[in-house]
Design a protein around this motif. Structure first.
Motif, PDB file in Angstrom:
ATOM      1  N   ALA A 213     -44.804  21.649  58.951  1.00 22.57           N
ATOM      2  CA  ALA A 213     -45.538  22.465  57.777  1.00 22.57           C
ATOM      3  C   ALA A 213     -44.656  23.655  57.659  1.00 22.57           C
ATOM      4  O   ALA A 213     -44.377  24.425  58.420  1.00 22.57           O
ATOM      5  N   GLY A 214     -44.442  23.921  56.206  1.00 22.98           N
ATOM      6  CA  GLY A 214     -43.629  25.045  55.856  1.00 22.98           C
ATOM      7  C   GLY A 214     -42.232  24.908  56.305  1.00 22.98           C
ATOM      8  O   GLY A 214     -41.504  26.183  56.064  1.00 22.98           O
ATOM      9  N   GLY A 215     -41.642  24.002  56.704  1.00 25.34           N
ATOM     10  CA  GLY A 215     -40.326  23.893  57.404  1.00 25.34           C
ATOM     11  C   GLY A 215     -39.429  23.052  56.317  1.00 25.34           C
ATOM     12  O   GLY A 215     -39.708  22.613  55.184  1.00 25.34           O
ATOM     13  N   ARG A 216     -38.091  22.838  56.560  1.00 23.53           N
ATOM     14  CA  ARG A 216     -37.209  22.196  55.897  1.00 23.53           C
ATOM     15  C   ARG A 216     -36.454  21.243  56.911  1.00 23.53           C
ATOM     16  O   ARG A 216     -36.402  21.458  57.934  1.00 23.53           O
TER      17      ARG A 216
ATOM     18  N   VAL B 185     -34.427  29.044  60.066  1.00 21.47           N
ATOM     19  CA  VAL B 185     -34.033  29.049  61.670  1.00 21.47           C
ATOM     20  C   VAL B 185     -33.937  27.858  61.874  1.00 21.47           C
ATOM     21  O   VAL B 185     -35.188  26.938  61.859  1.00 21.47           O
ATOM     22  N   VAL B 186     -33.176  27.206  62.718  1.00 22.34           N
ATOM     23  CA  VAL B 186     -32.959  25.930  63.228  1.00 22.34           C
ATOM     24  C   VAL B 186     -33.967  25.865  64.446  1.00 22.34           C
ATOM     25  O   VAL B 186     -34.075  26.589  65.522  1.00 22.34           O
ATOM     26  N   LYS B 187     -34.778  24.929  64.458  1.00 17.88           N
ATOM     27  CA  LYS B 187     -35.872  24.596  65.529  1.00 17.88           C
ATOM     28  C   LYS B 187     -35.550  23.358  66.382  1.00 17.88           C
ATOM     29  O   LYS B 187     -35.950  23.354  67.556  1.00 17.88           O
ATOM     30  N   GLU B 188     -34.919  22.607  65.866  1.00 16.55           N
ATOM     31  CA  GLU B 188     -34.592  21.114  66.528  1.00 16.55           C
ATOM     32  C   GLU B 188     -33.444  20.411  65.911  1.00 16.55           C
ATOM     33  O   GLU B 188     -33.501  20.325  64.673  1.00 16.55           O
ATOM     34  N   LEU B 189     -32.419  20.053  66.760  1.00 15.23           N
ATOM     35  CA  LEU B 189     -31.472  19.043  66.325  1.00 15.23           C
ATOM     36  C   LEU B 189     -31.771  17.547  66.732  1.00 15.23           C
ATOM     37  O   LEU B 189     -32.086  17.354  68.067  1.00 15.23           O
ATOM     38  N   ARG B 190     -32.002  16.795  65.836  1.00 19.16           N
ATOM     39  CA  ARG B 190     -32.756  15.370  66.197  1.00 19.16           C
ATOM     40  C   ARG B 190     -31.644  14.335  66.137  1.00 19.16           C
ATOM     41  O   ARG B 190     -30.679  14.274  65.456  1.00 19.16           O
TER      42      ARG B 190
ATOM     43  N   MET C 257     -36.008  23.010  60.469  1.00 17.07           N
ATOM     44  CA  MET C 257     -35.664  24.529  60.389  1.00 17.07           C
ATOM     45  C   MET C 257     -37.137  25.023  59.638  1.00 17.07           C
ATOM     46  O   MET C 257     -37.827  24.289  59.318  1.00 17.07           O
ATOM     47  N   ASP C 258     -37.533  26.251  59.959  1.00 19.32           N
ATOM     48  CA  ASP C 258     -38.724  26.854  59.593  1.00 19.32           C
ATOM     49  C   ASP C 258     -38.421  27.200  58.289  1.00 19.32           C
ATOM     50  O   ASP C 258     -37.117  27.126  57.435  1.00 19.32           O
ATOM     51  N   GLY C 259     -39.388  28.027  57.751  1.00 19.57           N
ATOM     52  CA  GLY C 259     -39.260  28.477  56.286  1.00 19.57           C
ATOM     53  C   GLY C 259     -37.938  29.620  56.050  1.00 19.57           C
ATOM     54  O   GLY C 259     -37.845  29.880  55.024  1.00 19.57           O
TER      55      GLY C 259
ATOM     56  N   TYR D  13     -29.513  29.029  59.696  1.00 15.97           N
ATOM     57  CA  TYR D  13     -28.369  28.358  58.848  1.00 15.97           C
ATOM     58  C   TYR D  13     -28.859  28.240  57.268  1.00 15.97           C
ATOM     59  O   TYR D  13     -29.835  27.345  57.146  1.00 15.97           O
ATOM     60  N   LYS D  14     -28.403  28.931  56.555  1.00 13.61           N
ATOM     61  CA  LYS D  14     -28.703  28.466  55.020  1.00 13.61           C
ATOM     62  C   LYS D  14     -27.487  27.832  54.410  1.00 13.61           C
ATOM     63  O   LYS D  14     -26.661  28.551  54.116  1.00 13.61           O
ATOM     64  N   PRO D  15     -27.698  26.766  53.865  1.00 19.53           N
ATOM     65  CA  PRO D  15     -26.630  26.091  53.112  1.00 19.53           C
ATOM     66  C   PRO D  15     -26.527  26.710  51.552  1.00 19.53           C
ATOM     67  O   PRO D  15     -27.468  27.180  50.830  1.00 19.53           O
ATOM     68  N   GLY D  16     -25.344  26.546  51.136  1.00 16.82           N
ATOM     69  CA  GLY D  16     -25.169  26.783  49.830  1.00 16.82           C
ATOM     70  C   GLY D  16     -24.317  26.025  49.113  1.00 16.82           C
ATOM     71  O   GLY D  16     -23.728  24.930  49.688  1.00 16.82           O
TER      72      GLY D  16
END
Length: 205
Positions: free
Chosen positions: A20-23, A6-11, A1-3, A45-48
């Motif tokens: 860098a700057g991601g999660r 936003v989901v960038k990749e499913l590994r 995910m980026d900062g 997707y923001k977890p809570g």
């Protein structure tokens, strides 16, 4: 995910560098299946989560900015205080009869075996203590039991302390330099274990 979550990749398989700057969110077993089913590349997707007290009510305070967990407790109010049973670390572990022919119990040496330890605590003045103790190498250090680890933190001045990890997980790096000697297994060679989390301390900009 980026900062912005936003989901960038499913590994698959899991693992790889953190952008860098991601999660990175990681799930194991059913948790991995759930994350994959509820995540879509290109969408946020923001977890809570909720942190609940013993009374079942949410824990809230204007000073609460982060929460971390560890197990078991080691020191409370300056005194050695272990609560392994509350964390599922009893001295005996049993397999219920419905999972095999008769209930099988065996001694659980998690508490009394010596291993490398990762510990955290705070002093009366609010100083943060992050401590690593090497183990599994009789020539250098065999590590500590959990009661011994508690006494180490008490000796260092901790008024409250908790265990964070043990064994091959215990690794201390400062300014890109490895300061301890992590060993995955008894008799093994010096080797860092691949883990998915870390306590990171950085200078304020």
């Amino acid at each position: 995910m980026d900062g912005n979550w936003v989901v960038k990749e499913l590994r698959s398989p899991a693992g790889g560098p953190i952008p860098a700057g991601g999660r990175v969110l990681q799930g194991i077993g059913a948790g991995a299946d759930w994350l994959r089913a509820h995540s879509e590349v290109g969408k946020a997707y923001k977890p809570g989560t909720k942190v609940l007290g013993r009374d079942g009510k949410p824990v809230t305070t204007p000073t609460l900015s982060a929460v971390a967990g560890g197990t078991p407790a080691l020191v409370r109010a300056g005194e050695v205080w272990l609560n392994p049973a509350a964390n599922g670390m009893s001295q005996y572990s049993c397999v219920p009869a419905d999972l095999g022919p008769g209930e099988k119990c065996r001694s659980n040496n998690t508490l009394l075996q010596r291993h490398a330890r990762t510990l955290a605590g705070v002093t009366a003045s609010g100083e943060l203590l992050l401590v690593t103790i090497d183990g599994r190498d009789p020539a250098l250090s065999v590590g500590t039991t959990l009661p011994e680890a508690a006494r180490v933190m008490q000796w260092l001045g901790a008024t409250d302390a908790v265990g964070l990890g043990s064994g091959g997980d215990t690794t201390l790096i400062a300014n890109d330099t490895l300061y301890n000697r992590p060993v995955d297994d008894w008799g093994g060679t010096l080797r860092e274990r691949a883990v998915s989390n870390a306590v990171v301390v950085i200078k304020k900009p």
